[in-house]
Design a protein around this motif. Structure first.
Motif, PDB file in Angstrom:
ATOM      1  N   UNK A 142       0.791  -1.233   0.000  1.00  4.58           N
ATOM      2  CA  UNK A 142       0.000   0.000   0.000  1.00  4.58           C
ATOM      3  C   UNK A 142       0.822   1.282   0.000  1.00  4.58           C
ATOM      4  N   UNK A 143       1.952   1.285   0.709  1.00  8.31           N
ATOM      5  CA  UNK A 143       2.714   2.523   0.805  1.00  8.31           C
ATOM      6  C   UNK A 143       3.523   2.817  -0.457  1.00  8.31           C
ATOM      7  N   UNK A 144       3.494   1.918  -1.448  1.00  5.69           N
ATOM      8  CA  UNK A 144       4.213   2.152  -2.699  1.00  5.69           C
ATOM      9  C   UNK A 144       3.276   2.201  -3.902  1.00  5.69           C
ATOM     10  N   UNK A 145       1.985   2.323  -3.657  1.00  7.88           N
ATOM     11  CA  UNK A 145       1.018   2.316  -4.752  1.00  7.88           C
ATOM     12  C   UNK A 145       0.870   3.682  -5.427  1.00  7.88           C
ATOM     13  N   UNK A 146       1.262   4.749  -4.749  1.00  7.80           N
ATOM     14  CA  UNK A 146       1.026   6.091  -5.276  1.00  7.80           C
ATOM     15  C   UNK A 146       1.640   6.315  -6.644  1.00  7.80           C
ATOM     16  N   UNK A 328       1.861  16.370 -14.156  1.00  2.44           N
ATOM     17  CA  UNK A 328       1.552  16.585 -12.748  1.00  2.44           C
ATOM     18  C   UNK A 328       1.232  15.337 -11.962  1.00  2.44           C
ATOM     19  N   UNK A 329       0.819  14.252 -12.631  1.00  2.95           N
ATOM     20  CA  UNK A 329       0.433  13.042 -11.894  1.00  2.95           C
ATOM     21  C   UNK A 329       1.582  12.464 -11.077  1.00  2.95           C
ATOM     22  N   UNK A 330       2.794  12.303 -11.623  1.00  2.00           N
ATOM     23  CA  UNK A 330       3.893  11.808 -10.777  1.00  2.00           C
ATOM     24  C   UNK A 330       4.239  12.742  -9.632  1.00  2.00           C
ATOM     25  N   UNK A 331       4.133  14.055  -9.868  1.00  2.00           N
ATOM     26  CA  UNK A 331       4.369  15.015  -8.783  1.00  2.00           C
ATOM     27  C   UNK A 331       3.330  14.817  -7.679  1.00  2.00           C
ATOM     28  N   UNK A 332       2.106  14.526  -8.063  1.00  2.00           N
ATOM     29  CA  UNK A 332       1.048  14.294  -7.084  1.00  2.00           C
ATOM     30  C   UNK A 332       1.358  13.098  -6.202  1.00  2.00           C
ATOM     31  N   UNK A 333       1.973  12.058  -6.793  1.00  2.00           N
ATOM     32  CA  UNK A 333       2.328  10.888  -5.994  1.00  2.00           C
ATOM     33  C   UNK A 333       3.364  11.240  -4.932  1.00  2.00           C
ATOM     34  N   UNK A 334       4.312  12.099  -5.279  1.00  2.00           N
ATOM     35  CA  UNK A 334       5.309  12.536  -4.301  1.00  2.00           C
ATOM     36  C   UNK A 334       4.648  13.355  -3.198  1.00  2.00           C
ATOM     37  N   UNK A 335       3.753  14.264  -3.576  1.00  2.00           N
ATOM     38  CA  UNK A 335       3.043  15.075  -2.578  1.00  2.00           C
ATOM     39  C   UNK A 335       2.181  14.199  -1.681  1.00  2.00           C
ATOM     40  N   UNK A 336       1.578  13.192  -2.256  1.00  2.00           N
ATOM     41  CA  UNK A 336       0.745  12.282  -1.467  1.00  2.00           C
ATOM     42  C   UNK A 336       1.563  11.611  -0.382  1.00  2.00           C
ATOM     43  N   UNK A 337       2.764  11.185  -0.723  1.00  2.00           N
ATOM     44  CA  UNK A 337       3.606  10.494   0.254  1.00  2.00           C
ATOM     45  C   UNK A 337       4.106  11.445   1.330  1.00  2.00           C
ATOM     46  N   UNK A 338       4.368  12.698   0.970  1.00  2.00           N
ATOM     47  CA  UNK A 338       4.942  13.646   1.924  1.00  2.00           C
ATOM     48  C   UNK A 338       3.881  14.387   2.743  1.00  2.00           C
ATOM     49  N   UNK A 339       2.765  14.723   2.108  1.00  2.00           N
ATOM     50  CA  UNK A 339       1.763  15.551   2.775  1.00  2.00           C
ATOM     51  C   UNK A 339       0.545  14.770   3.231  1.00  2.00           C
ATOM     52  N   UNK A 340       0.309  13.603   2.672  1.00  2.00           N
ATOM     53  CA  UNK A 340      -0.874  12.836   3.013  1.00  2.00           C
ATOM     54  C   UNK A 340      -2.030  13.119   2.072  1.00  2.00           C
ATOM     55  N   UNK A 341      -3.028  12.245   2.122  1.00  2.00           N
ATOM     56  CA  UNK A 341      -4.153  12.321   1.184  1.00  2.00           C
ATOM     57  C   UNK A 341      -5.000  13.565   1.393  1.00  2.00           C
ATOM     58  N   UNK A 342      -5.236  13.936   2.662  1.00  2.00           N
ATOM     59  CA  UNK A 342      -6.154  15.046   2.924  1.00  2.00           C
ATOM     60  C   UNK A 342      -5.635  16.350   2.334  1.00  2.00           C
ATOM     61  N   UNK A 343      -4.396  16.707   2.671  1.00  2.00           N
ATOM     62  CA  UNK A 343      -3.867  17.987   2.212  1.00  2.00           C
ATOM     63  C   UNK A 343      -3.609  17.994   0.706  1.00  2.00           C
ATOM     64  N   UNK A 344      -3.158  16.871   0.162  1.00  2.00           N
ATOM     65  CA  UNK A 344      -2.906  16.819  -1.277  1.00  2.00           C
ATOM     66  C   UNK A 344      -4.205  16.945  -2.066  1.00  2.00           C
ATOM     67  N   UNK A 345      -5.236  16.216  -1.660  1.00  2.00           N
ATOM     68  CA  UNK A 345      -6.525  16.296  -2.351  1.00  2.00           C
ATOM     69  C   UNK A 345      -7.142  17.679  -2.195  1.00  2.00           C
ATOM     70  N   UNK A 346      -7.030  18.247  -1.018  1.00  2.00           N
ATOM     71  CA  UNK A 346      -7.583  19.587  -0.794  1.00  2.00           C
ATOM     72  C   UNK A 346      -6.890  20.605  -1.700  1.00  2.00           C
ATOM     73  N   UNK A 347      -5.566  20.517  -1.809  1.00  2.00           N
ATOM     74  CA  UNK A 347      -4.838  21.440  -2.685  1.00  2.00           C
ATOM     75  C   UNK A 347      -5.251  21.244  -4.141  1.00  2.00           C
ATOM     76  N   UNK A 380      -3.861  20.492 -13.875  1.00  2.00           N
ATOM     77  CA  UNK A 380      -3.045  20.262 -12.680  1.00  2.00           C
ATOM     78  C   UNK A 380      -3.906  19.832 -11.499  1.00  2.00           C
ATOM     79  N   UNK A 381      -5.032  20.505 -11.302  1.00  2.00           N
ATOM     80  CA  UNK A 381      -5.902  20.162 -10.179  1.00  2.00           C
ATOM     81  C   UNK A 381      -6.557  18.807 -10.345  1.00  2.00           C
ATOM     82  N   UNK A 382      -7.050  18.521 -11.553  1.00  2.00           N
ATOM     83  CA  UNK A 382      -7.735  17.248 -11.759  1.00  2.00           C
ATOM     84  C   UNK A 382      -6.767  16.071 -11.639  1.00  2.00           C
ATOM     85  N   UNK A 383      -5.558  16.210 -12.190  1.00  2.00           N
ATOM     86  CA  UNK A 383      -4.583  15.132 -12.075  1.00  2.00           C
ATOM     87  C   UNK A 383      -4.237  14.814 -10.633  1.00  2.00           C
ATOM     88  N   UNK A 384      -4.084  15.861  -9.823  1.00  2.00           N
ATOM     89  CA  UNK A 384      -3.765  15.662  -8.411  1.00  2.00           C
ATOM     90  C   UNK A 384      -4.888  14.936  -7.683  1.00  2.00           C
TER      91      UNK A 384
END
Length: 553
Positions: A142-146, A328-347, A380-384
């Motif tokens: 699970x922690x490597x699916x992003x 932007x999709x690969x960048x989103x995966x990095x943000x997901x791992x560092x910031x978590x789902x809540x903050x990344x999705x909200x952004x 950018x927003x939709x991909x994230x």
């Protein structure tokens, strides 16, 4: 000994070699690309197909509507088939059938054959789409699916951007039939490869052993009615049939939920159906995809009818959207791992909403920079949002229900655009000319509603280990691992917690509670002079696969 805080329903890490994981990722990406490319190139081929076959506009539209209805009806049930019989096997059947149906359309002699084969193509597309996510869930912890999900999203964006260009070139030089032959060889090659290469072991059958055909039927009625009701709205508007169709949707949907809560072997497991986290993630996907596709629908009409651009110029103006989706999709995966789902999705939701609002202010004097900027924020927003919410849905479902989770995710990504386009078309009829203000302001509100749902997603460590049950409730506190012999069985290579060990000098002074005396029912409290336990000895270190970060979310 089990790590403190580890869950007792711990999911063992998938045992896949690096080469097997790369093959699984390639199959998942190519399967998603084939489906996405097929849909985008068809829109370019339809006018020529209509002329060559002498078909009416309404019958040609059924080449799209029939496919959508078949897909919507079967996605979740197809996911359950993958959970029961193996995602790789279902993926193989789906890709082989999809390629065969594509070849059949390429040699079809009439519009009736085209429509029928498009429905068959939808059935096989429904089989392979949830399997692309189910295979990833089985291959990666699970922690490597992003990142795998992000790469899959990037590939879909690339296919969506390239589809009109590839389709236009094929139709211009080779005719509309070449569009359908495009997917035949890749689909058949992937299907044969999936059948011949040994894949992951089949998931255990759910308790009760059934496939819940009544539940699948009720869900199919609800989703087919919804798609069939919403698709004609852009042309026919709201009619009595529209209202009746929505009543059927409500009735069938209610009956489905009641049936799922009562049956012993539901189509959607109770841990998924009652999960607040999964429900919020699916809601975010519906809101984001409705806003995205509704905005593209309005924007295309505005650019062509108000600004007088041709289709090629319109595509170039909207190109930043596809570029940002891919990049932007690969960048989103990095943000997901560092910031978590809540903050990344909200952004991502905020950026998507800003893009819709910026496009809602377009007028005849708008420049290419302003138009491109709006589409850039949109992509950018939709991909994230797509990467993050999909990761939440997949990782917060057990591996045994990964196919159902993939089916629900794909259903949300099919229903959202249909709702968005229907809402946009309805609002556009309220004005005499094509303006972006009223419809896009409404779609921006729809996108913003996703931000409220994003607040219900897990925080920084939620995608890896949420500390919640599938229903969203906190797990009860685990017993102290130092005094429990009923925790999870040890992972391979671990020393069981009840194996006798000779004490070491460090252990005699450790803060770990002493084992209880034989005549005592309660353990002694830890020594007062120590507040933290000593680190484990080298011979007691848990193996890498037993790390609490690898536990099931």
């Amino acid at each position: 000994m089990s790590a403190p805080g580890a869950r007792c329903d711990r999911e063992p890490p998938p045992r896949h070699s690096s080469a097997r994981r790369r093959l699984t990722l390639a199959s998942s990406v190519l399967g998603a690309v084939i489906v996405a490319l097929d849909g985008t190139v068809l829109t370019v081929a339809q006018p020529t197909l209509q002329r060559d076959l002498g078909a009416s506009f309404a019958r040609v539209q059924w080449t799209s509507t029939g496919y959508l209805i078949a897909v919507a009806a079967l996605l979740v049930f197809a996911g359950r088939l993958g959970d029961r019989y193996g995602h790789q096997q279902v993926f193989a059947v789906g890709t082989l059938g999809f390629g065969a149906a594509s070849a059949g359309i390429g040699v079809a002699s009439g519009i009736g054959w085209v429509i029928g084969l498009r429905v068959a193509q939808g059935v096989f597309g429904a089989l392979l789409q949830p399997a692309t996510l189910g295979m990833l869930r089985a291959a990666y912890p699970p922690d490597r699916l992003g990142m795998p999900i992000a790469l899959r999203t990037s590939a879909i964006g690339l296919a969506a951007a390239a589809g009109p260009l590839v389709g236009g070139a094929l139709v211009t030089h080779l005719g509309w039939r070449a569009v359908f032959f495009l997917n035949v060889v890749p689909a058949l090659a992937m299907g044969v490869l999936a059948l011949t290469v040994r894949g992951q072991s089949r998931a255990a059958a759910p308790a009760g052993g059934g496939l819940d055909l009544p539940g699948a039927g009720l869900l199919a009625v609800a989703l087919v009615s919804l798609v069939h009701t919403l698709v004609p709205i852009p042309e026919a508007g709201w009619t009595t049939a529209t209202v009746l169709g929505l009543l059927v949707v409500a009735g069938a949907g209610t009956a489905f939920v009641r049936h799922e809560r009562r049956t012993a072997s539901p189509l959607v497991p109770s841990a998924v159906l009652g999960s607040a986290t999964i429900g919020a993630a699916l809601g975010v996907l519906v809101a984001a995809s409705a806003s995205m596709l509704g905005t593209l629908f309005v924007g295309s009409y505005f650019l062509q009818r108000t600004l007088g651009l041709d289709p090629l110029q319109t595509g170039l103006r909207a190109l930043p959207c596809a570029v940002m989706l891919v990049v932007g999709a690969p960048v989103s995966a990095v943000l997901l791992r560092r910031l978590g789902a809540r903050r990344t999705t909200l952004a991502g939701t905020i950026v998507l909403t800003l893009g819709v609002l910026l496009l809602s202010r377009l007028d005849e004097a708008s420049t290419a920079v302003a138009i491109g900027g709006g589409f850039l924020l949109l992509g950018a927003g939709f991909g994230t949002v797509m990467v993050t919410a999909t990761a939440v849905v997949v990782t917060h479902t057990s591996a045994e229900s990964a196919g159902v989770a993939g089916g629900l995710q794909q259903t949300a990504m099919n229903i959202g655009p249909t709702l968005g386009i229907a809402a946009a078309a309805t609002l556009m009829t309220l004005t005499t000319d094509v303006t972006t203000g009223p419809p896009l302001t409404t779609l921006a509100a729809v996108s913003a509603s996703g931000a409220l749902l994003a607040l219900r997603l897990p925080g920084q460590t939620g995608v890896v280990s949420t500390g919640q049950s599938p229903s969203g409730a906190p797990h009860p506190p685990l017993p102290d691992p130092a005094h429990s012999t009923t925790l999870c069985p040890p992972a391979p290579g671990q020393i069981p917690s009840d194996t006798p060990r000779p004490p070491t000098p460090d252990q005699r002074h450790s803060a770990t509670p002493h084992p209880p005396h034989a005549h005592s029912a309660t353990p002694h409290p830890p020594h007062a002079h120590s507040a933290t336990p000593h680190p484990p000895h080298a011979d007691q270190s848990p193996p890498e696969d037993a790390s609490p970060l690898r536990t099931r979310p």
